[in-house]
Design a protein around this motif. Structure first.
Motif, PDB file in Angstrom:
ATOM      1  N   ARG A 221       0.894  -1.167   0.000  1.00 17.43           N
ATOM      2  CA  ARG A 221       0.000   0.000   0.000  1.00 17.43           C
ATOM      3  C   ARG A 221       0.927   1.211   0.000  1.00 17.43           C
ATOM      4  NH1 ARG A 221      -4.485   0.139   4.350  1.00 17.43           N
ATOM      5  NH2 ARG A 221      -5.173   1.736   2.903  1.00 17.43           N
ATOM      6  N   VAL A 222       0.736   2.098  -0.947  1.00 15.89           N
ATOM      7  CA  VAL A 222       1.663   3.224  -1.111  1.00 15.89           C
ATOM      8  C   VAL A 222       1.313   4.314  -0.091  1.00 15.89           C
ATOM      9  CG1 VAL A 222       2.525   4.973  -2.712  1.00 15.89           C
ATOM     10  CG2 VAL A 222       1.930   2.682  -3.549  1.00 15.89           C
ATOM     11  N   LEU A 223       2.338   4.786   0.637  1.00 15.02           N
ATOM     12  CA  LEU A 223       2.097   5.873   1.590  1.00 15.02           C
ATOM     13  C   LEU A 223       1.663   7.127   0.815  1.00 15.02           C
ATOM     14  CD1 LEU A 223       5.184   5.365   3.918  1.00 15.02           C
ATOM     15  CD2 LEU A 223       2.774   5.124   4.573  1.00 15.02           C
ATOM     16  N   PRO A 224       0.577   7.780   1.237  1.00 12.56           N
ATOM     17  CA  PRO A 224       0.103   8.975   0.504  1.00 12.56           C
ATOM     18  C   PRO A 224       1.170  10.074   0.398  1.00 12.56           C
ATOM     19  CG  PRO A 224      -1.587   8.179   1.984  1.00 12.56           C
ATOM     20  CD  PRO A 224      -0.360   7.376   2.290  1.00 12.56           C
ATOM     21  N   THR A 225       2.052  10.178   1.415  1.00 13.82           N
ATOM     22  CA  THR A 225       3.089  11.214   1.372  1.00 13.82           C
ATOM     23  C   THR A 225       4.123  10.959   0.272  1.00 13.82           C
ATOM     24  OG1 THR A 225       4.137   9.991   3.176  1.00 13.82           O
ATOM     25  CG2 THR A 225       2.924  11.991   3.779  1.00 13.82           C
ATOM     26  N   PHE A 226       4.148   9.737  -0.279  1.00 14.61           N
ATOM     27  CA  PHE A 226       5.035   9.451  -1.422  1.00 14.61           C
ATOM     28  C   PHE A 226       4.723  10.401  -2.583  1.00 14.61           C
ATOM     29  CE2 PHE A 226       5.500   6.985  -5.456  1.00 14.61           C
ATOM     30  CZ  PHE A 226       6.886   6.947  -5.494  1.00 14.61           C
ATOM     31  N   ALA A 227       3.448  10.818  -2.658  1.00 14.99           N
ATOM     32  CA  ALA A 227       3.036  11.755  -3.727  1.00 14.99           C
ATOM     33  C   ALA A 227       3.926  13.002  -3.738  1.00 14.99           C
ATOM     34  CB  ALA A 227       1.584  12.166  -3.511  1.00 14.99           C
ATOM     35  N   LEU A 228       4.396  13.391  -2.548  1.00 18.73           N
ATOM     36  CA  LEU A 228       5.159  14.644  -2.464  1.00 18.73           C
ATOM     37  C   LEU A 228       6.531  14.513  -3.124  1.00 18.73           C
ATOM     38  CD1 LEU A 228       4.041  15.570   1.154  1.00 18.73           C
ATOM     39  CD2 LEU A 228       3.176  16.507  -1.011  1.00 18.73           C
ATOM     40  N   THR A 229       7.034  13.281  -3.221  1.00 19.62           N
ATOM     41  CA  THR A 229       8.298  13.108  -3.965  1.00 19.62           C
ATOM     42  C   THR A 229       8.021  13.201  -5.471  1.00 19.62           C
ATOM     43  OG1 THR A 229       8.218  10.690  -4.193  1.00 19.62           O
ATOM     44  CG2 THR A 229       9.149  11.542  -2.160  1.00 19.62           C
ATOM     45  N   LEU A 230       6.843  12.729  -5.894  1.00 20.93           N
ATOM     46  CA  LEU A 230       6.499  12.784  -7.326  1.00 20.93           C
ATOM     47  C   LEU A 230       6.343  14.236  -7.789  1.00 20.93           C
ATOM     48  CD1 LEU A 230       3.785   9.956  -7.466  1.00 20.93           C
ATOM     49  CD2 LEU A 230       6.244   9.761  -7.932  1.00 20.93           C
ATOM     50  N   ALA A 231       5.904  15.094  -6.855  1.00 21.45           N
ATOM     51  CA  ALA A 231       5.583  16.482  -7.217  1.00 21.45           C
ATOM     52  C   ALA A 231       6.729  17.456  -6.929  1.00 21.45           C
ATOM     53  CB  ALA A 231       4.326  16.923  -6.464  1.00 21.45           C
ATOM     54  N   GLN A 232       7.892  16.938  -6.544  1.00 14.34           N
ATOM     55  CA  GLN A 232       9.015  17.814  -6.206  1.00 14.34           C
ATOM     56  C   GLN A 232       9.415  18.727  -7.378  1.00 14.34           C
ATOM     57  OE1 GLN A 232      10.584  18.264  -3.232  1.00 14.34           O
ATOM     58  NE2 GLN A 232      11.784  19.855  -4.258  1.00 14.34           N
ATOM     59  N   TRP A 233       9.090  18.296  -8.592  1.00 17.60           N
ATOM     60  CA  TRP A 233       9.439  19.104  -9.769  1.00 17.60           C
ATOM     61  C   TRP A 233       8.799  20.494  -9.715  1.00 17.60           C
ATOM     62  CZ3 TRP A 233       5.499  20.992 -12.820  1.00 17.60           C
ATOM     63  CH2 TRP A 233       4.242  20.419 -12.631  1.00 17.60           C
ATOM     64  N   ALA A 234       7.647  20.615  -9.021  1.00 21.62           N
ATOM     65  CA  ALA A 234       6.902  21.882  -9.092  1.00 21.62           C
ATOM     66  C   ALA A 234       7.612  23.016  -8.340  1.00 21.62           C
ATOM     67  CB  ALA A 234       5.479  21.677  -8.579  1.00 21.62           C
ATOM     68  N   PRO A 235       7.968  22.839  -7.040  1.00 19.11           N
ATOM     69  CA  PRO A 235       8.761  23.903  -6.414  1.00 19.11           C
ATOM     70  C   PRO A 235      10.103  24.111  -7.113  1.00 19.11           C
ATOM     71  CG  PRO A 235       8.557  21.987  -4.953  1.00 19.11           C
ATOM     72  CD  PRO A 235       7.610  21.781  -6.080  1.00 19.11           C
ATOM     73  N   ASP A 236      10.691  23.037  -7.615  1.00 21.11           N
ATOM     74  CA  ASP A 236      11.971  23.179  -8.326  1.00 21.11           C
ATOM     75  C   ASP A 236      11.796  24.025  -9.591  1.00 21.11           C
ATOM     76  OD1 ASP A 236      13.174  21.668  -6.383  1.00 21.11           O
ATOM     77  OD2 ASP A 236      13.352  19.841  -7.588  1.00 21.11           O
ATOM     78  N   ALA A 237      10.631  23.875 -10.249  1.00 22.26           N
ATOM     79  CA  ALA A 237      10.378  24.655 -11.477  1.00 22.26           C
ATOM     80  C   ALA A 237      10.310  26.147 -11.165  1.00 22.26           C
ATOM     81  CB  ALA A 237       9.076  24.187 -12.136  1.00 22.26           C
ATOM     82  N   LEU A 238       9.745  26.471  -9.989  1.00 23.70           N
ATOM     83  CA  LEU A 238       9.645  27.891  -9.622  1.00 23.70           C
ATOM     84  C   LEU A 238      11.034  28.467  -9.326  1.00 23.70           C
ATOM     85  CD1 LEU A 238       7.879  30.337  -9.080  1.00 23.70           C
ATOM     86  CD2 LEU A 238       7.563  29.530  -6.732  1.00 23.70           C
ATOM     87  N   ALA A 239      11.888  27.659  -8.674  1.00 21.93           N
ATOM     88  CA  ALA A 239      13.259  28.106  -8.419  1.00 21.93           C
ATOM     89  C   ALA A 239      13.986  28.308  -9.747  1.00 21.93           C
ATOM     90  CB  ALA A 239      13.998  27.090  -7.557  1.00 21.93           C
ATOM     91  N   SER A 240      13.832  27.364 -10.672  1.00 21.32           N
ATOM     92  CA  SER A 240      14.517  27.466 -11.979  1.00 21.32           C
ATOM     93  C   SER A 240      14.035  28.683 -12.761  1.00 21.32           C
ATOM     94  CB  SER A 240      14.263  26.220 -12.834  1.00 21.32           C
ATOM     95  OG  SER A 240      14.723  25.104 -12.163  1.00 21.32           O
ATOM     96  N   ALA A 241      12.770  29.066 -12.527  1.00 25.58           N
ATOM     97  CA  ALA A 241      12.225  30.231 -13.242  1.00 25.58           C
ATOM     98  C   ALA A 241      12.771  31.538 -12.660  1.00 25.58           C
ATOM     99  CB  ALA A 241      10.700  30.211 -13.167  1.00 25.58           C
ATOM    100  N   GLY A 242      13.468  31.452 -11.502  1.00 27.26           N
ATOM    101  CA  GLY A 242      14.138  32.637 -10.960  1.00 27.26           C
ATOM    102  C   GLY A 242      13.397  33.368  -9.852  1.00 27.26           C
ATOM    103  N   ALA A 243      12.348  32.727  -9.287  1.00 23.42           N
ATOM    104  CA  ALA A 243      11.581  33.412  -8.233  1.00 23.42           C
ATOM    105  C   ALA A 243      12.418  33.615  -6.977  1.00 23.42           C
ATOM    106  CB  ALA A 243      10.317  32.617  -7.907  1.00 23.42           C
ATOM    107  N   PHE A 244      13.278  32.648  -6.665  1.00 23.00           N
ATOM    108  CA  PHE A 244      14.098  32.749  -5.453  1.00 23.00           C
ATOM    109  C   PHE A 244      15.391  31.972  -5.654  1.00 23.00           C
ATOM    110  CE2 PHE A 244      10.756  29.499  -4.891  1.00 23.00           C
ATOM    111  CZ  PHE A 244      11.546  28.353  -4.833  1.00 23.00           C
TER     112      PHE A 244
END
Ligand SMILES: C/C=C/C(=O)SCCNC(=O)CCNC(=O)[C@H](O)C(C)(C)COP(=O)(O)OP(=O)(O)OC[C@H]1O[C@@H](n2cnc3c(N)ncnc32)[C@H](O)[C@@H]1OP(=O)(O)O
Length: 262
Positions: free
Chosen positions: A44-67
């Motif tokens: 049974r997959v831990l629901p918090t595993f989803a947060l590793t799948l979505a790590q690209w999203a905050p990383d995309a904002l950093a790459s776009a130059g927000a911070f």
């Protein structure tokens, strides 16, 4: 900074094998006897595993130059599980910048990710990016003004961040002493999401729930946790959820936290 509010961060489909959720469960503290979490036949997959799948999203904002990703800290996380993640397969997600708060000395960026399986929001605390005349946003909720109903101990391992980073968050802050120093830390720190997920395992047991039945989770990363730290987690019943705070040596490290199990 306000110009980032509403920014579309795009869509992404992430594909994984059952190895990843098993490795994830081990990284957040599951053991060999937790067969539902580590044995592919019963997984049974831990629901918090989803947060590793979505790590690209905050990383995309950093790459776009927000911070500056070298000095920005993960400040807060929310997760709502909508349906069980598959043992292996593909998950499609879309992300955008939901809010940008002006905390004076810092900006807080809220990145929202949506998929059929979950909704999640990252708050990223970016020192030096505040003072742009924006709204301060909400302050954190305080824990109830009464004695806790329960208390748990979570022992992190000295190698935990080194293992957890293999799931996708390879920011150098969690492994490289020099990168930690650049971020103002004496040594590499735990991933906030690893600490938070590690708490959900004994928390579920204490409620007679299965950790894979987590439906809602949130918490603020109030101070860094170092691999090897022992956490004391105080809990308060707030039916149907549980409120909690975690401390290391009386220093609050996770505050305004809440979990709910189905
Ligand atoms: C790429 C990195 C990935 C990671 O995983 S990093 C690991 C996980 N994260 C951490 O370990 C971070 C630990 N937290 C901290 O070290 C501190 O915590 C902060 C540096 C983030 C903030 O501390 P301070 O600068 O002392 O903030 P203040 O003076 O207490 O509050 C100033 C305003 O900022 C808001 N705020 C404070 N902490 C957070 C947070 N963690 N997330 C979101 N907002 C925060 C407050 O509410 C307040 O604003 P109001 O005056 O309007 O209430």
């Amino acid at each position: 900074m306000s110009e980032w509010r509403g920014r579309d961060l795009g869509t992404k489909t992430v594909t994984y094998e059952d190895t990843q959720p098993i490795l994830y469960a081990l990284a957040v503290g599951a053991g060999a006897s937790d067969l539902d979490l580590v044995f592919e036949e019963r997984l049974r997959v831990l629901p918090t595993f989803a947060l590793t799948l979505a790590q690209w999203a905050p990383d995309a904002l950093a790459s776009a130059g927000a911070f500056d990703a070298r000095t920005t800290l993960h400040g807060m996380q929310r997760l709502r599980a909508l349906k069980p993640l598959p043992r292996s397969g593909s998950v499609e997600m879309k992300a955008h910048v939901a809010e940008v708060w002006d905390k004076g000395s810092a900006a807080v960026f809220e990145v929202a990710v949506e998929s059929d399986y979950f909704e999640a929001t990252w708050s990223l605390f970016a020192p030096g990016r505040g003072g742009f005349g924006g709204d301060r946003g909400p302050s954190a909720r305080r824990h109830p003004d009464r004695e806790p109903d329960g208390s748990l101990t979570v022992q992190t391992s000295p190698d935990q961040a080194a293992l957890y980073r293999l799931l996708g968050d390879r920011h150098h802050l969690h492994i490289d002493p020099e990168a930690a120093k650049t971020a103002g830390m004496p040594r590499p720190i735990m991933h906030g999401l690893c600490t938070l997920a590690a708490i959900t395992l004994p928390l579920a047991s204490s409620q007679g729930a299965h950790p894979a039945d987590l439906t809602e989770l949130e918490g603020r990363f109030a101070a860094p946790v170092f691999p090897g730290d022992e956490l004391r987690v105080d809990t308060w019943k707030d039916a149907p959820a549980t409120l909690f705070e975690a401390a290391v040596d009386d220093r609050t490290v996770i505050s305004a936290a809440r979990a709910r199990f189905a």
